[in-house]
Design a protein around this motif. Structure first.
Motif, short mmCIF file in Angstrom:
data_model
loop_
_atom_site.label_atom_id
_atom_site.label_comp_id
_atom_site.label_asym_id
_atom_site.label_seq_id
_atom_site.Cartn_x
_atom_site.Cartn_y
_atom_site.Cartn_z
N ILE A 132 8.74 -8.13 8.34
CA ILE A 132 9.61 -9.25 8.02
C ILE A 132 8.93 -10.56 8.43
O ILE A 132 8.94 -11.55 7.70
N LEU A 133 8.35 -10.57 9.63
CA LEU A 133 7.56 -11.69 10.12
C LEU A 133 6.22 -11.17 10.63
O LEU A 133 6.17 -10.08 11.21
N PRO A 134 5.13 -11.83 10.41
CA PRO A 134 4.99 -13.10 9.69
C PRO A 134 5.05 -12.96 8.17
O PRO A 134 4.60 -13.86 7.45
N GLY A 135 5.58 -11.88 7.67
CA GLY A 135 5.67 -11.67 6.23
C GLY A 135 4.62 -10.69 5.76
O GLY A 135 3.84 -10.15 6.55
N LYS A 136 4.61 -10.43 4.47
CA LYS A 136 3.66 -9.47 3.92
C LYS A 136 2.25 -10.05 3.97
O LYS A 136 2.05 -11.24 3.72
N GLY A 137 1.30 -9.18 4.26
CA GLY A 137 -0.09 -9.60 4.24
C GLY A 137 -0.68 -9.46 2.84
O GLY A 137 0.05 -9.44 1.84
N ARG A 138 -1.98 -9.32 2.79
CA ARG A 138 -2.67 -9.25 1.50
C ARG A 138 -2.45 -7.90 0.83
O ARG A 138 -2.37 -6.87 1.50
N PRO A 139 -2.35 -7.88 -0.51
CA PRO A 139 -2.21 -6.60 -1.22
C PRO A 139 -3.53 -5.83 -1.20
O PRO A 139 -4.61 -6.40 -0.97
N MET A 140 -3.44 -4.53 -1.42
CA MET A 140 -4.64 -3.72 -1.51
C MET A 140 -5.41 -4.08 -2.78
O MET A 140 -4.83 -4.08 -3.87
N PRO A 141 -6.70 -4.41 -2.68
CA PRO A 141 -7.47 -4.76 -3.88
C PRO A 141 -7.46 -3.62 -4.90
O PRO A 141 -7.62 -2.45 -4.55
N SER A 142 -7.29 -3.97 -6.16
CA SER A 142 -7.14 -2.96 -7.21
C SER A 142 -8.45 -2.22 -7.49
O SER A 142 -8.45 -1.15 -8.09
N ASP A 143 -9.59 -2.79 -7.05
CA ASP A 143 -10.88 -2.14 -7.33
C ASP A 143 -11.34 -1.23 -6.19
O ASP A 143 -12.42 -0.65 -6.26
N TRP A 144 -10.53 -1.07 -5.13
CA TRP A 144 -10.92 -0.15 -4.06
C TRP A 144 -10.84 1.29 -4.56
O TRP A 144 -9.89 1.67 -5.25
N LYS A 145 -11.84 2.08 -4.19
CA LYS A 145 -11.92 3.47 -4.64
C LYS A 145 -11.98 4.41 -3.44
O LYS A 145 -12.06 3.97 -2.29
N SER A 146 -11.97 5.71 -3.73
CA SER A 146 -11.96 6.71 -2.66
C SER A 146 -13.21 6.66 -1.78
O SER A 146 -13.18 7.10 -0.63
N CYS A 147 -14.31 6.12 -2.32
CA CYS A 147 -15.55 6.04 -1.55
C CYS A 147 -15.59 4.83 -0.63
O CYS A 147 -16.49 4.72 0.21
N ASP A 148 -14.64 3.92 -0.77
CA ASP A 148 -14.61 2.74 0.10
C ASP A 148 -14.03 3.11 1.47
O ASP A 148 -13.14 3.97 1.57
N ILE A 149 -14.51 2.45 2.51
CA ILE A 149 -14.26 2.92 3.87
C ILE A 149 -12.79 2.74 4.29
O ILE A 149 -12.30 3.46 5.14
N ALA A 150 -12.08 1.82 3.66
CA ALA A 150 -10.66 1.65 3.99
C ALA A 150 -9.81 2.82 3.48
O ALA A 150 -8.65 2.97 3.87
N HIS A 151 -10.40 3.67 2.62
CA HIS A 151 -9.63 4.74 1.98
C HIS A 151 -9.19 5.79 2.99
O HIS A 151 -9.98 6.33 3.75
N MET A 152 -7.88 6.07 2.97
CA MET A 152 -7.32 7.21 3.68
C MET A 152 -6.42 7.93 2.69
O MET A 152 -5.82 7.30 1.82
N GLN A 153 -6.39 9.25 2.76
CA GLN A 153 -5.51 10.00 1.85
C GLN A 153 -4.72 11.04 2.63
O GLN A 153 -5.27 11.84 3.37
N ILE A 154 -3.40 10.98 2.44
CA ILE A 154 -2.51 11.93 3.09
C ILE A 154 -2.34 13.12 2.15
O ILE A 154 -1.94 12.97 1.00
N GLN A 155 -2.68 14.32 2.65
CA GLN A 155 -2.59 15.54 1.83
C GLN A 155 -1.20 16.15 1.97
O GLN A 155 -0.81 16.60 3.05
#
Length: 321
Positions: free
Chosen positions: A244-267
């Motif tokens: 709610i505060l300080p509000g929403k941050g940045r959206p996930m970039p649309s070009d991020w893929k599974s090989c990018d290091i920010a990627h996490m996947q819940i099975q």
């Protein structure tokens, strides 16, 4: 809008949580030494099936499976593709934020042990949720980053909080994984996906704020609405973090893929993947895998898989074992 019943298509449990890493050896050392995870398997996979599943052309992936208590994580290193690093200025309210909450039996001992490793802290120090917070009062937590910048949390539950399993007599310091928390843009939108479409159940609700949350997140004035979800077979849960505060941050970039290091996947182990995939398509869910992928390799931990995105771009891997 109907909430699924036990007879409907739904998630049974969370099998594991996968993290894309820069270097499996480095991450293996960190998770086994700093957090006492145990090595379960170390395999390398390649071929069209894995490329189709993750939508990465020519994917060759080293997958190291680790266990802590009853829970599993998978370290995934793309051997022939260099992924983008996690942004250095990531904050807890950025919509790509996702952490693993690792339960400890003694926060002070765990914090002291962890500090003997080169971690990057997020929290100032371990924080105790104030008693006036009915849902979380007395819980202690500390957030930090792994060598790649993945967000992690140590969490300690007082006797009246948390699952029973965290209060069994144990000589171990690090007990297991309670949940994975994800930053979201809208609670109702995410509940439609996780509860109405996937059949997970609301386990808890709380509002965390004031100085304690700010020190925990290193986010001035933080106020976050938290909704906890669990599958019908219990085990690891998912927490929705609606800032709610300080509000929403940045959206996930649309070009991020599974090989990018920010990627996490819940099975998510599901009871009827064909019907679920049909339901998700009809509801406009974003698919990473073009179709359900079949695996014939007996050494692989599941027979079918399909990778989709939640409303904010977090990766959800639907599997049949």
């Amino acid at each position: 809008m109907n909430t699924p019943t036990l007879n409907n298509v739904q998630v049974q449990r969370i099998r594991a949580i996968g993290l894309t890493v820069t270097n499996c050896d480095r991450s293996l050392d960190f998770y086994t030494q700093a957090l006492f995870f145990e090595l379960i398997s170390d395999i390398t996979v390649e071929g069209q099936n894995y490329s189709d599943l993750e939508d990465v052309i020519g994917a060759k992936i080293r997958i190291v499976t680790l266990r802590l208590g009853d829970e599993l994580i998978e370290l995934m290193e793309y051997l022939n593709v260099e992924g983008k690093p996690i942004p250095r200025d990531s904050q807890s309210n950025d919509l790509w934020f996702q952490h693993l909450a690792i339960v400890v039996s003694d926060m002070d001992r765990a914090y002291t042990h962890l500090n003997s490793f080169p971690i990057e802290p997020i929290s100032v120090s371990p924080q105790t949720i104030p008693p006036e917070n009915e849902a979380s009062g007395g819980v202690r937590a500390f957030k930090f980053k792994d060598p790649d910048g993945h967000d992690l949390e140590l969490i300690w539950f007082p006797p009246d909080k948390g699952q029973d399993k965290w209060h069994q007599n144990s000589h171990r310091l690090f007990l297991g994984i309670d949940h994975s928390a994800i930053a979201i843009s809208n609670t109702e939108q995410s509940l439609h996906f996780y509860r109405n479409l996937l059949g997970m159940q609301i386990d808890s609700r709380s509002l965390n704020w004031r100085a304690t949350q700010s020190r925990l997140d290193n986010l001035p004035g933080a106020e976050v609405k938290i909704t906890g979800l669990r599958p019908i077979q219990d085990g690891v849960g998912i927490e929705l973090l609606d800032y709610i505060l300080p509000g929403k941050g940045r959206p996930m970039p649309s070009d991020w893929k599974s090989c990018d290091i920010a990627h996490m996947q819940i099975q998510l182990v599901v009871n009827d993947i064909e019907q679920l995939v049909n339901n998700l398509r009809q509801n406009g869910v974003q698919f990473v895998s073009s179709q359900i992928v079949q695996f014939t390799d007996n050494s692989f931990p599941y027979r079918q898989g399909c990778l989709v995105k939640d409303p904010d771009g977090h990766s959800i891997l639907l599997i049949v074992q």
